[in-house]
Design a protein around this motif. Structure first.
Motif, PDB file in Angstrom:
ATOM      1  N   ILE A  13       0.837  -1.206   0.000  1.00 41.54           N
ATOM      2  CA  ILE A  13       0.000   0.000   0.000  1.00 41.54           C
ATOM      3  C   ILE A  13       0.864   1.244   0.000  1.00 41.54           C
ATOM      4  O   ILE A  13       0.630   2.204  -0.733  1.00 41.54           O
ATOM      5  N   PHE A  14       1.895   1.230   0.824  1.00 37.15           N
ATOM      6  CA  PHE A  14       2.739   2.405   1.033  1.00 37.15           C
ATOM      7  C   PHE A  14       3.424   2.835  -0.248  1.00 37.15           C
ATOM      8  O   PHE A  14       3.552   4.027  -0.524  1.00 37.15           O
ATOM      9  N   SER A  15       3.861   1.891  -1.036  1.00 37.78           N
ATOM     10  CA  SER A  15       4.724   2.212  -2.173  1.00 37.78           C
ATOM     11  C   SER A  15       3.994   2.760  -3.387  1.00 37.78           C
ATOM     12  O   SER A  15       4.631   3.295  -4.292  1.00 37.78           O
ATOM     13  N   ILE A  16       2.672   2.666  -3.425  1.00 37.07           N
ATOM     14  CA  ILE A  16       1.974   3.086  -4.645  1.00 37.07           C
ATOM     15  C   ILE A  16       0.855   4.079  -4.401  1.00 37.07           C
ATOM     16  O   ILE A  16       0.201   4.517  -5.354  1.00 37.07           O
ATOM     17  N   ASN A  17       0.599   4.427  -3.153  1.00 40.10           N
ATOM     18  CA  ASN A  17      -0.540   5.288  -2.861  1.00 40.10           C
ATOM     19  C   ASN A  17      -0.171   6.534  -2.064  1.00 40.10           C
ATOM     20  O   ASN A  17       0.828   6.559  -1.341  1.00 40.10           O
ATOM     21  N   VAL A  18      -1.020   7.533  -2.201  1.00 39.48           N
ATOM     22  CA  VAL A  18      -0.967   8.681  -1.314  1.00 39.48           C
ATOM     23  C   VAL A  18      -1.389   8.225   0.080  1.00 39.48           C
ATOM     24  O   VAL A  18      -2.294   7.388   0.214  1.00 39.48           O
ATOM     25  N   ILE A  19      -0.741   8.717   1.091  1.00 34.21           N
ATOM     26  CA  ILE A  19      -1.107   8.422   2.471  1.00 34.21           C
ATOM     27  C   ILE A  19      -1.603   9.717   3.102  1.00 34.21           C
ATOM     28  O   ILE A  19      -0.967  10.764   2.976  1.00 34.21           O
ATOM     29  N   GLY A  20      -2.732   9.626   3.779  1.00 35.77           N
ATOM     30  CA  GLY A  20      -3.323  10.808   4.382  1.00 35.77           C
ATOM     31  C   GLY A  20      -3.525  10.654   5.880  1.00 35.77           C
ATOM     32  O   GLY A  20      -3.725   9.552   6.378  1.00 35.77           O
TER      33      GLY A  20
END
Length: 118
Positions: free
Chosen positions: A27-34
């Motif tokens: 998840i971390f490597s391909i998505n924006v984290i909010g």
């Protein structure tokens, strides 16, 4: 998928905390984290996001006081919350999304409580 937020606590007005958000690498490597927060009796709101490239975005209410960053080696996103005000009191959550204002991609975890005393 659930991202885990931690690092909250009780601080006095003007104090600081560092919140951490651990995410699965997939998840971390391909998505924006909010980072989101929900105060008692209020809707959950987005306060900061960071893109895969490391570009940060902030809500106006926290701009200049909060700093979001990411450690790619640890699959962790941090939210440094400074100059805290009583109105920052809320449960803080993190989640993945596709960009500011888009829907979240994971389920909500327990969050971490931030309480600011005046």
């Amino acid at each position: 998928v659930q991202l885990q937020a931690s690092g909250g606590g009780l601080v006095q007005s003007g104090g600081s905390l560092r919140l951490s958000c651990a995410a699965p690498r997939s998840i971390f490597s391909i998505n924006v984290i909010g980072w989101y927060r929900q105060a008692p009796g209020k809707q959950r709101e987005l306060v900061a996001t960071i893109t895969v490239a490391g570009t940060p975005y902030y809500a106006e209410s926290v701009k200049g006081r909060f700093t979001i960053s990411r450690d790619n080696a640890k699959n962790t996103v941090y939210l440094h919350v400074n100059s805290l005000k009583p109105e920052d009191t809320a449960v803080y959550y993190c989640n993945a999304n596709r960009g500011w204002g888009t829907r979240v991609l994971g389920s909500w975890g327990q969050g971490t409580q931030v309480t600011v005393s005046s």
